[in-house]
Design a protein around this motif. Structure first.
Motif, PDB file in Angstrom:
ATOM      1  N   HIS A  35     184.099 -79.473  76.125  1.00 30.13           N
ATOM      2  CA  HIS A  35     183.914 -78.885  77.463  1.00 30.13           C
ATOM      3  C   HIS A  35     182.443 -78.596  77.772  1.00 30.13           C
ATOM      4  O   HIS A  35     182.139 -78.092  78.842  1.00 30.13           O
ATOM      5  CB  HIS A  35     184.742 -77.616  77.609  1.00 30.13           C
ATOM      6  N   TRP A  47     192.217 -74.519  89.365  1.00 30.53           N
ATOM      7  CA  TRP A  47     191.109 -75.442  89.151  1.00 30.53           C
ATOM      8  C   TRP A  47     190.137 -74.834  88.158  1.00 30.53           C
ATOM      9  O   TRP A  47     189.982 -73.608  88.104  1.00 30.53           O
ATOM     10  CB  TRP A  47     190.346 -75.685  90.456  1.00 30.53           C
ATOM     11  N   ARG A  48     189.464 -75.689  87.397  1.00 30.46           N
ATOM     12  CA  ARG A  48     188.308 -75.275  86.603  1.00 30.46           C
ATOM     13  C   ARG A  48     187.127 -76.098  87.101  1.00 30.46           C
ATOM     14  O   ARG A  48     187.204 -77.324  87.172  1.00 30.46           O
ATOM     15  CB  ARG A  48     188.509 -75.509  85.111  1.00 30.46           C
ATOM     16  N   GLU A  92     196.805 -73.656  81.125  1.00 28.68           N
ATOM     17  CA  GLU A  92     195.517 -74.141  80.623  1.00 28.68           C
ATOM     18  C   GLU A  92     194.354 -73.203  80.947  1.00 28.68           C
ATOM     19  O   GLU A  92     193.237 -73.428  80.480  1.00 28.68           O
ATOM     20  CB  GLU A  92     195.204 -75.521  81.220  1.00 28.68           C
ATOM     21  N   ARG A  93     194.597 -72.176  81.715  1.00 28.92           N
ATOM     22  CA  ARG A  93     193.530 -71.249  82.097  1.00 28.92           C
ATOM     23  C   ARG A  93     192.906 -70.582  80.881  1.00 28.92           C
ATOM     24  O   ARG A  93     193.597 -70.238  79.924  1.00 28.92           O
ATOM     25  CB  ARG A  93     194.086 -70.163  83.022  1.00 28.92           C
ATOM     26  N   GLU A 139     187.022 -70.627  87.031  1.00 24.10           N
ATOM     27  CA  GLU A 139     188.401 -70.954  87.380  1.00 24.10           C
ATOM     28  C   GLU A 139     188.769 -70.226  88.656  1.00 24.10           C
ATOM     29  O   GLU A 139     188.291 -69.128  88.921  1.00 24.10           O
ATOM     30  CB  GLU A 139     189.348 -70.552  86.247  1.00 24.10           C
ATOM     31  N   ILE A 187     193.894 -77.806  86.740  1.00 26.30           N
ATOM     32  CA  ILE A 187     194.465 -77.295  85.497  1.00 26.30           C
ATOM     33  C   ILE A 187     195.776 -76.596  85.821  1.00 26.30           C
ATOM     34  O   ILE A 187     196.012 -76.199  86.970  1.00 26.30           O
ATOM     35  CB  ILE A 187     193.505 -76.333  84.760  1.00 26.30           C
ATOM     36  N   THR A 188     196.605 -76.436  84.813  1.00 24.22           N
ATOM     37  CA  THR A 188     197.829 -75.668  84.982  1.00 24.22           C
ATOM     38  C   THR A 188     197.529 -74.199  84.706  1.00 24.22           C
ATOM     39  O   THR A 188     196.491 -73.860  84.100  1.00 24.22           O
ATOM     40  CB  THR A 188     198.921 -76.140  84.005  1.00 24.22           C
TER      41      THR A 188
END
Length: 156
Positions: A155, A105-106, A137-138, A96, A133-134
């Motif tokens: 995932h 981002w992931r 969401e990390r 991330e 991602i928000t």
């Protein structure tokens, strides 16, 4: 610290245990975000493909990683062993980061590594995809051990 011509153990041929050790050592090195340190895990003439970028040698690796980590702020990485043979290891990874606009981002991906007998990586191929991602969401928020974050099958 490893010399210019010798890697750190474990050395090929790998077992499940030694391949796992090699993967986590790479993860820990990359999480330092220190290109001069990271490049020493590769042979002086190591061949890389990172997405659409082709590199050869430690100087190119160091320059690439310097630019990468200038762009990818807050970088946190997890690598997991996917498969191995005597001198090859495949890993799955997730990292991330956020860009200059603050967008998180992931990155999901796979790497294929080939090692020289001295334990240095002589070839690395990486394929990855970036997903917005928000902040909520990390997975790898500050202080979290990346190895303890549960990553569900969707995932993988």
């Amino acid at each position: 610290m490893a010399s210019d011509n010798k890697g750190k153990p474990p050395y090929p041929p790998f077992t499940a245990e030694t391949a796992q050790i090699k993967v986590k050592a790479a993860q820990d090195a990359w999480n330092t975000k220190d290109p001069a340190k990271v490049k020493m895990a590769y042979t002086p003439d190591s061949i890389w493909r990172n997405r659409d970028t082709f590199l050869q040698g430690r100087d190119e690796i160091e320059a690439f990683l310097t630019k990468k980590w200038e762009r990818e702020n807050g970088y946190r990485l997890r690598k997991e062993l996917f498969a191995f043979t005597e001198n090859k290891i495949a890993v799955q990874f997730w990292y991330e980061w956020y860009d200059k606009e603050g967008q998180w981002w992931r990155t999901y991906g796979l790497e294929d590594w080939t090692f020289a007998d001295d334990g240095l990586m002589r070839k690395r191929q990486m394929s990855g995809n970036d997903v917005k991602i928000t902040h909520e969401e990390r997975w790898y928020k500050d202080g979290v051990d990346v190895n303890t974050v549960p990553i569900s099958e969707k995932h993988w």
